[in-house]
Design an enzyme around this catalytic site. Structure first.
Site, PDB file in Angstrom:
ATOM      1  N   MET A 272       0.801  -1.220   0.000  1.00 56.82           N
ATOM      2  CA  MET A 272       0.000   0.000   0.000  1.00 56.82           C
ATOM      3  C   MET A 272       0.842   1.282   0.000  1.00 56.82           C
ATOM      4  SD  MET A 272      -3.044  -1.060  -0.421  1.00 56.82           S
ATOM      5  CE  MET A 272      -3.767  -2.709  -0.466  1.00 56.82           C
ATOM      6  N   ASN A 289       3.144  -4.281 -10.059  1.00 59.11           N
ATOM      7  CA  ASN A 289       2.062  -4.029  -9.111  1.00 59.11           C
ATOM      8  C   ASN A 289       0.803  -4.686  -9.638  1.00 59.11           C
ATOM      9  OD1 ASN A 289       0.665  -2.813  -6.888  1.00 59.11           O
ATOM     10  ND2 ASN A 289      -0.208  -1.340  -8.335  1.00 59.11           N
ATOM     11  N   HIS A 291      -3.227  -4.256  -9.514  1.00 59.57           N
ATOM     12  CA  HIS A 291      -4.313  -3.355  -9.124  1.00 59.57           C
ATOM     13  C   HIS A 291      -5.639  -4.048  -9.452  1.00 59.57           C
ATOM     14  CE1 HIS A 291      -6.056   0.412  -7.922  1.00 59.57           C
ATOM     15  NE2 HIS A 291      -6.864   0.343  -8.959  1.00 59.57           N
ATOM     16  N   THR A 326       5.792   2.985 -11.941  1.00 63.90           N
ATOM     17  CA  THR A 326       6.481   4.270 -12.082  1.00 63.90           C
ATOM     18  C   THR A 326       6.115   5.042 -10.818  1.00 63.90           C
ATOM     19  OG1 THR A 326       4.559   5.272 -13.115  1.00 63.90           O
ATOM     20  CG2 THR A 326       6.207   4.315 -14.601  1.00 63.90           C
ATOM     21  N   ASP A 330      -0.400   3.656 -10.082  1.00 64.51           N
ATOM     22  CA  ASP A 330      -1.183   2.818 -11.006  1.00 64.51           C
ATOM     23  C   ASP A 330      -1.075   3.261 -12.465  1.00 64.51           C
ATOM     24  OD1 ASP A 330      -2.022   1.398  -8.787  1.00 64.51           O
ATOM     25  OD2 ASP A 330      -3.858   2.560  -8.547  1.00 64.51           O
ATOM     26  N   GLU A 359      -5.701 -12.193 -10.129  1.00 64.41           N
ATOM     27  CA  GLU A 359      -4.372 -11.648  -9.804  1.00 64.41           C
ATOM     28  C   GLU A 359      -3.364 -12.805  -9.719  1.00 64.41           C
ATOM     29  OE1 GLU A 359      -4.627  -9.411  -6.122  1.00 64.41           O
ATOM     30  OE2 GLU A 359      -6.110  -8.044  -6.931  1.00 64.41           O
TER      31      GLU A 359
HETATM   32  C1  GAR Z   1      -4.660  -7.045  -3.408  1.00 65.83           C
HETATM   33  O1  GAR Z   1      -4.881  -8.406  -3.671  1.00 65.83           O
HETATM   34  C2  GAR Z   1      -5.166  -6.138  -4.508  1.00 65.83           C
HETATM   35  O2  GAR Z   1      -6.370  -6.650  -5.007  1.00 65.83           O
HETATM   36  C3  GAR Z   1      -5.438  -4.854  -3.759  1.00 65.83           C
HETATM   37  O3  GAR Z   1      -5.410  -5.150  -2.393  1.00 65.83           O
HETATM   38  C4  GAR Z   1      -5.441  -6.541  -2.226  1.00 65.83           C
HETATM   39  C5  GAR Z   1      -4.864  -6.913  -0.876  1.00 65.83           C
HETATM   40  O4  GAR Z   1      -5.724  -7.815  -0.307  1.00 65.83           O
HETATM   41  N1  GAR Z   1      -4.438  -3.884  -4.076  1.00 65.83           N
HETATM   42  C6  GAR Z   1      -4.712  -2.570  -4.172  1.00 65.83           C
HETATM   43  O5  GAR Z   1      -5.798  -2.109  -3.977  1.00 65.83           O
HETATM   44  C7  GAR Z   1      -3.530  -1.694  -4.564  1.00 65.83           C
HETATM   45  N2  GAR Z   1      -3.971  -0.381  -4.823  1.00 65.83           N
HETATM   46  P1  GAR Z   1      -5.341  -8.735   0.927  1.00 65.83           P
HETATM   47  O6  GAR Z   1      -5.223  -7.849   2.107  1.00 65.83           O
HETATM   48  O7  GAR Z   1      -6.489  -9.680   1.034  1.00 65.83           O
HETATM   49  O8  GAR Z   1      -4.081  -9.438   0.588  1.00 65.83           O
END
Ligand code: GAR
Length: 370
Positions: A272, A289, A291, A326, A330, A359
């Site tokens: 994050m 990354n 997203h 970068t 995002d 993902e």
């Molecule tokens: C990640 O899997 C992704 O989908 C998202 O957060 C999830 C974390 O989930 N990433 C973002 O939003 C990045 N901006 P988790 O806590 O269950 O692993």
């Protein structure tokens, strides 16, 4: 370079999964079960899926999996009993390796299948014994005609390893795939680590056999991802909470770690923080990354916020984007996107689960590329 799989074909109950796993173990090669792969992609068992959507739609998913997955894999693959009846599947699989037809005595197979109630029925309108005989008659020609090698294992033999060795003896040495070269990866995560766990589970099932979990970094000492990383057994785990350093100094420390451990890829799996140019200029190219949207849609938001927006805007599709990073959030070059259909009964939680599955599959696909 062409990849080279041994694809096991043959009727239901002919031992493709059981012998496939044993053959892979004996040869120290990855093993994949196409049916298990499909179950993961659709998020339900094949029996449930075919009951809900029918066999034709199942064959379409199978086609996509046989294409996307098998071309990046190098090892032993167990196909489904009906996979190669579909000409697209047949072509996809043929391009990825050699077919070994497991053709045990049909009497034994029949006896076994009559007792096995776990398999999805092909034609529930006729008695099981009739279904077994009919579809064998229908399929046996295609197994024989497409096989590169035919073997007759004894499925009554409880010594599976012994039977597997006999099968291996019948496969010319030059057709046996080479074990994959290992790639070190780093994973950075700040939250639950669902995607990280998915990658570890995928590896336990035979995917990403070429991956070594080298370096894990978290900025959150109490996060679930850290526990998961410990259980997975990364070679190095670094816990780096905010310590008052400037963003640049923090990033410099991470940059040094990446330089020291030299991973091939750095995966941001629910990380994050936004990296500054200090990091991006050095390693933005190898840092991916994920997203949880089809970028550029809903950039800059965090996961639940993204899924909520998807519902608010009544989007027909959502998905996951994997992109190089970068310093702009995002915004780096997209490497791969995977779509998810938004269904009427979806909510934030169901979308999270579906998108995270994509993902994981997306990362697997990239990591398996040579
Ligand atoms: C990640 O899997 C992704 O989908 C998202 O957060 C999830 C974390 O989930 N990433 C973002 O939003 C990045 N901006 P988790 O806590 O269950 O692993």
């Amino acid at each position: 370079m062409m990849n080279q799989n041994i694809v096991l074909i043959g009727y239901r109950g002919s031992g493709k999964t059981t012998f496939g796993r044993a053959i892979a173990q004996e040869l120290n090669l990855p093993f994949a079960d196409l049916d298990a792969e499909i179950e993961f992609v659709v998020g339900m068992s094949i029996a449930d899926y075919t009951e809900k959507y029918g066999w034709q739609q199942f064959r379409e998913v199978e086609q996509k999996v046989s294409h996307d997955f098998c071309r990046n894999f190098s090892g032993i693959i167990a196909s489904g009993g009906g996979t190669i009846e579909n000409s697209k599947n047949l072509q996809n699989l043929k391009k990825t390796g050699k077919f070994v037809f497991l053709n045990p005595d049909f009497k034994d197979v029949r006896k076994f299948l009559l007792k096995d109630t776990s398999r999805p029925r092909l034609n529930p309108d006729i008695p099981l014994h009739q279904e077994i005989d009919q579809s064998w008659e229908q399929r046996k020609g295609i197994y024989g005609a497409t096989a590169d090698i035919e073997v007759r294992p004894d499925i009554k033999n409880e010594n599976v390893a012994e039977e597997a060795k006999k099968i291996i003896e019948q496969i010319p040495k030059n057709l046996i795939p080479k074990p994959p070269k290992k790639k070190k990866i780093a994973v950075f995560a700040s939250r639950n680590g669902s995607t990280l766990q998915g990658l570890a589970d995928a590896q336990a099932k035979g995917r990403i056999p070429n991956v070594e979990f080298e370096l894990f970094i978290t900025d959150q000492p109490d996060c679930g991802a850290l526990e998961k990383a410990k259980a997975i057994g990364f070679n190095e785990i670094e816990v780096m909470p905010e310590n008052g350093d400037s963003r640049e100094d923090y990033d410099r420390e991470i940059t040094n770690l990446v330089r020291e451990f030299k991973p091939e890829w750095v995966l941001l799996a629910g990380w994050m923080r936004i990296f500054s140019p200090v990091y991006c200029d050095q390693f933005g190219d190898i840092t991916l990354n994920v997203h949880p949207s089809l970028l550029p849609k809903f950039a800059g938001l965090k996961d639940a916020e993204v899924h909520q927006k998807v519902l608010d805007y009544e989007e027909k599709y959502t998905g996951a984007t994997i992109h190089r990073i970068t310093a702009e959030v995002d915004a780096g070059e997209s490497v791969l996107q995977r779509k998810v259909l938004v269904e009427e009964d979806d909510d934030v939680d169901s979308l999270r689960v579906k998108v995270q599955r994509q993902e994981i599959l997306g990362f697997c696909e990239i990591l398996e590329r040579r």
